[in-house]
Write an enzyme that holds these catalytic residues in place. Sequence first.
Site, PDB file in Angstrom:
ATOM      1  N   SER A   1       0.810  -1.120  -0.113  1.00 18.47           N
ATOM      2  CA  SER A   1      -0.018   0.039   0.040  1.00 18.47           C
ATOM      3  C   SER A   1       0.992   1.246   0.011  1.00 18.47           C
ATOM      4  O   SER A   1       1.780   1.454  -0.811  1.00 18.47           O
ATOM      5  CB  SER A   1      -1.043  -0.054   1.144  1.00 18.47           C
ATOM      6  OG  SER A   1      -1.845   0.916   0.978  1.00 18.47           O
TER       7      SER A   1
ATOM      8  N   ASP B   1      -9.608  -4.330  -4.949  1.00 20.34           N
ATOM      9  CA  ASP B   1      -9.120  -3.512  -4.022  1.00 20.34           C
ATOM     10  C   ASP B   1     -10.063  -2.120  -3.776  1.00 20.34           C
ATOM     11  O   ASP B   1     -10.275  -1.642  -4.849  1.00 20.34           O
ATOM     12  CB  ASP B   1      -7.777  -2.949  -4.503  1.00 20.34           C
ATOM     13  CG  ASP B   1      -6.918  -2.242  -3.446  1.00 20.34           C
ATOM     14  OD1 ASP B   1      -7.791  -1.594  -2.367  1.00 20.34           O
ATOM     15  OD2 ASP B   1      -5.914  -2.447  -3.241  1.00 20.34           O
TER      16      ASP B   1
ATOM     17  N   HIS C   1      -7.871  -5.419  -0.899  1.00 18.79           N
ATOM     18  CA  HIS C   1      -6.650  -4.486  -0.647  1.00 18.79           C
ATOM     19  C   HIS C   1      -5.542  -4.972   0.335  1.00 18.79           C
ATOM     20  O   HIS C   1      -4.174  -4.967   0.032  1.00 18.79           O
ATOM     21  CB  HIS C   1      -6.891  -3.211   0.039  1.00 18.79           C
ATOM     22  CG  HIS C   1      -6.003  -2.243   0.197  1.00 18.79           C
ATOM     23  ND1 HIS C   1      -5.181  -1.666  -0.595  1.00 18.79           N
ATOM     24  CD2 HIS C   1      -5.259  -1.546   1.686  1.00 18.79           C
ATOM     25  CE1 HIS C   1      -4.498  -0.566  -0.136  1.00 18.79           C
ATOM     26  NE2 HIS C   1      -4.396  -0.805   1.037  1.00 18.79           N
TER      27      HIS C   1
END
Length: 266
Positions: free
Chosen positions: A113, A210, A240
């Site tokens: 991320s 996601d 995600h």
Amino acid sequence: MGNKEERGDRRHKSTVQYASRPDLPKLAYRRLKGKSPGVVFLPGLGSNMNGHKAESLEEFCKSLGHSYLRFDYTGHGASEGVFSEGTIGTWKKDVLYVLDELAEGPQILVGSSIGGWLMLLAAIARPEKTAALVGISSAADHIVTSFNSLPLETRKEFEAKGEWTVPSKNAEEGHYKFSMDFLREAENHCVLHSPIPITCPVRLIHGLKDEDVPWHISMQVAERILSPDVDIILRRHGQHRMSDKDDIKLMVYTIDDLIDKLTTMV
């Protein structure tokens, strides 16, 4: 017999250490010594080094005999500092410190991320320390891009309030709060508006499901990176966090493949 084995496992697991830095908060990290290239894990926003991906990578590196380092950014996990005072610049400094002072030789950076954004910034700043990159749900520029794509009126409301609240299932409170100062500072670290001067092998894994960071960000990163060796792996049902058993397997397989590639290139 089982107890003995368990004790052995516990003893061999990396222990938390603290890096003292002049005038900066202490950073908590765990390190396994081993062969080169090493692997460094960069967690996501508000996450820490004890997540499922970080733990699984340690087991994998241990089984291969490669060095591994995971750590908590300033204001995260066991590190010192205040989360709400952190910026992209603060956390980039943390990554560079880890590469300069704690990791030996070139590393495969694995960024999850926001860690995927930070790994790009680190690779640009320290090409000699970066052997390869693996992005998982990479969030390059994402906070800035999302804010700038809001309707003008909405942006003005948040600006008047001084902060932007973003709902997220992955945040502890159910949302993230970003101050306007945080957003302005983050703009200085955006990478997607021009070619990205990274020439090492890059692998970008992203889930089509996601909901926090759209998968097309990984496509944009791939388009901008100058390296001739860039692969994108899209997972149809990937979320995600990418911490299902199969997601972890794919991550490990990808890193294993890179280690093979890098050690035969030498």
